[in-house]
Enzyme design. Structure first.
Site, short mmCIF file in Angstrom:
data_model
loop_
_atom_site.label_atom_id
_atom_site.label_comp_id
_atom_site.label_asym_id
_atom_site.label_seq_id
_atom_site.Cartn_x
_atom_site.Cartn_y
_atom_site.Cartn_z
N ASN A 89 45.59 49.70 43.23
CA ASN A 89 45.48 48.69 42.42
C ASN A 89 45.60 47.38 43.03
OD1 ASN A 89 46.21 47.15 39.95
ND2 ASN A 89 47.63 46.70 41.25
N SER A 141 36.39 46.46 39.28
CA SER A 141 36.33 45.31 38.60
C SER A 141 34.77 45.22 37.75
CB SER A 141 36.44 43.95 39.03
OG SER A 141 36.07 42.74 38.49
N TYR A 154 34.48 39.27 46.39
CA TYR A 154 35.34 40.08 45.49
C TYR A 154 34.35 41.19 44.88
CZ TYR A 154 38.28 41.22 41.61
OH TYR A 154 39.26 41.83 40.70
N ALA A 156 31.48 42.13 46.17
CA ALA A 156 31.21 43.02 47.11
C ALA A 156 32.27 44.19 47.39
CB ALA A 156 30.74 42.44 48.54
N LYS A 158 34.56 45.16 45.21
CA LYS A 158 34.66 46.07 44.14
C LYS A 158 33.69 47.03 43.93
CE LYS A 158 38.67 44.73 42.87
NZ LYS A 158 40.16 45.36 42.76
N ILE A 187 41.29 40.32 32.33
CA ILE A 187 42.79 40.53 31.82
C ILE A 187 43.93 39.56 32.32
CG2 ILE A 187 44.63 42.45 32.11
CD1 ILE A 187 41.92 43.63 31.36
P1 NAP Z 1 48.09 40.09 40.75
O1 NAP Z 1 48.59 39.67 39.58
O2 NAP Z 1 47.47 38.90 41.59
O3 NAP Z 1 48.81 41.21 41.77
C1 NAP Z 1 48.13 41.60 42.80
C2 NAP Z 1 49.05 42.87 43.62
O4 NAP Z 1 48.42 43.24 44.84
C3 NAP Z 1 50.46 42.20 43.71
O5 NAP Z 1 51.44 43.19 43.27
C4 NAP Z 1 50.39 42.19 45.13
O6 NAP Z 1 51.62 42.36 46.10
C5 NAP Z 1 49.51 43.15 45.69
N1 NAP Z 1 48.97 42.79 47.01
C6 NAP Z 1 48.13 41.93 47.27
N2 NAP Z 1 47.88 41.89 48.82
C7 NAP Z 1 48.39 43.07 49.05
C8 NAP Z 1 48.42 43.93 50.30
N3 NAP Z 1 47.72 43.22 51.68
N4 NAP Z 1 49.00 44.99 50.66
C9 NAP Z 1 49.72 45.55 49.55
N5 NAP Z 1 49.66 45.07 48.30
C10 NAP Z 1 48.95 43.77 48.00
O7 NAP Z 1 46.37 41.08 40.32
P2 NAP Z 1 46.23 41.71 38.89
O8 NAP Z 1 45.61 40.75 38.05
O9 NAP Z 1 47.33 42.37 38.40
O10 NAP Z 1 45.07 42.62 39.54
C11 NAP Z 1 45.47 43.84 39.82
C12 NAP Z 1 44.11 44.69 40.45
O11 NAP Z 1 43.11 44.67 39.21
C13 NAP Z 1 43.40 44.00 41.45
O12 NAP Z 1 42.69 45.14 42.46
C14 NAP Z 1 42.46 43.14 40.78
O13 NAP Z 1 41.20 42.83 41.58
C15 NAP Z 1 41.78 44.21 39.49
N6 NAP Z 1 41.17 43.36 38.54
C16 NAP Z 1 41.99 42.24 37.85
C17 NAP Z 1 41.57 41.80 36.90
C18 NAP Z 1 41.92 40.43 36.05
O14 NAP Z 1 41.38 39.89 35.12
N7 NAP Z 1 43.43 40.36 36.16
C19 NAP Z 1 40.18 41.95 36.25
C20 NAP Z 1 39.63 43.07 37.06
C21 NAP Z 1 40.06 43.68 38.16
P3 NAP Z 1 52.56 41.39 46.48
O15 NAP Z 1 52.89 40.45 45.59
O16 NAP Z 1 53.59 42.09 47.14
O17 NAP Z 1 51.96 40.80 47.62
#
Ligand code: NAP
Length: 246
Positions: A89, A141, A154, A156, A158, A187
């Site tokens: 994730n 995504s 992003y 590319a 995903k 989200i």
């Molecule tokens: P978020 O709130 O920004 O959280 C991202 C998480 O990834 C954090 O827990 C962070 O941990 C961790 N992370 C980042 N870089 C890292 C690394 N190098 N190694 C280990 N952990 C790392 O993101 P989110 O919105 O919950 O999204 C979660 C996933 O869903 C992502 O893959 C995102 O692309 C995908 N997604 C999100 C949405 C949306 O609308 N939110 C839509 C489609 C897909 P730390 O805080 O410890 O760095």
């Protein structure tokens, strides 16, 4: 160590990852969470899981590093037992138009989102084969399916996660291990809070269900994919986007 199955969830310090970790704990998994930052947020996820009677340990690892990922998986297996469900994730964005995108912006997004997913699958692979069972769930995504101006790196990364998912599904199907991708739309998390208001409003208008999704809704889908009920689903990309991409 308990007799429960172990779920390893990367990026579970907040947002979607935290909701997934909490839901899988409620489903009866012992949870290993991965964080790359300070660890304070990881401690809060641990607290929330313990509050619902679950077991959780947190591990620091930058998933983009091959060797750190190897050490992480070894530690999880040593302290908690074999990984049954792997949820990739962790993800980042560095949104810019391609013309303005620096090489390091592109590389860092690919390194965390795509290579990080590969790293964890690679290091869990032999364990899955030994168990002859398991679940791999990769968070892609909607942008990986449809592209988005300003999000080339992003998108590319995903889209790459989807190709990786389908290939791994084919490699591991014979051993009863499933590998699927989840493609969320918009989200409500810290990641989407960073969006400019105008872009956010335009996107909301384009969503047939006319609202953003919640992290808990994504977690419910992941919970199903991690369960026995989803044993016949592999190599699929499940969208959860209010109808944005159909
Ligand atoms: P978020 O709130 O920004 O959280 C991202 C998480 O990834 C954090 O827990 C962070 O941990 C961790 N992370 C980042 N870089 C890292 C690394 N190098 N190694 C280990 N952990 C790392 O993101 P989110 O919105 O919950 O999204 C979660 C996933 O869903 C992502 O893959 C995102 O692309 C995908 N997604 C999100 C949405 C949306 O609308 N939110 C839509 C489609 C897909 P730390 O805080 O410890 O760095």
């Amino acid at each position: 160590m308990t007799n429960n199955k172990v779920a390893l969830v990367t990026g579970a310090t907040r947002g979607i990852g935290r909701a997934i970790a909490l839901q899988l704990a409620k489903d009866g998994f012992d949870i290993a969470i991965v964080y790359s930052g300070s660890g304070n947020d990881a401690a809060e996820t641990e607290r929330l899981i313990e509050e619902v009677g679950g077991t959780c340990r947190s591990f620091k690892c930058d998933v983009s590093h091959f060797d750190q990922s190897e050490a992480l998986v070894k530690q999880v297996v040593f302290q908690m037992g074999p990984v049954y469900a792997l949820v990739n994730n962790a993800g980042i964005t560095r949104d810019k138009l391609v013309l303005q995108m620096k090489e390091e912006d592109f590389d860092s997004v690919l390194d965390v989102n795509l290579k990080g997913t590969f790293n964890l699958i690679h290091h869990c692979y032999a364990g899955f084969v030994r168990q002859r069972g398991g679940r791999i769930i990769n968070i892609s995504s909607v942008v990986g399916l449809m592209g988005n101006a300003g999000q080339a790196s992003y998108a590319a990364s995903k889209a790459g996660v989807i190709g990786l998912t389908k290939s791994v599904a084919k490699e591991l199907a014979g051993r009863g291990i499933t590998c699927n991708a989840v493609a969320p739309g918009m989200i409500e998390t810290d990641m989407t809070k960073k969006m400019p208001e105008k872009a956010r409003d335009a996107l909301l208008q384009a969503i047939p269900l006319k609202r953003a999704g919640t992290a808990e809704e994504v977690a419910a889908l992941v919970s199903f994919l991690a369960s026995e009920k989803a044993a016949y689903i592999t190599g699929s990309v499940l969208s959860i986007d209010g109808g944005l991409y159909m």
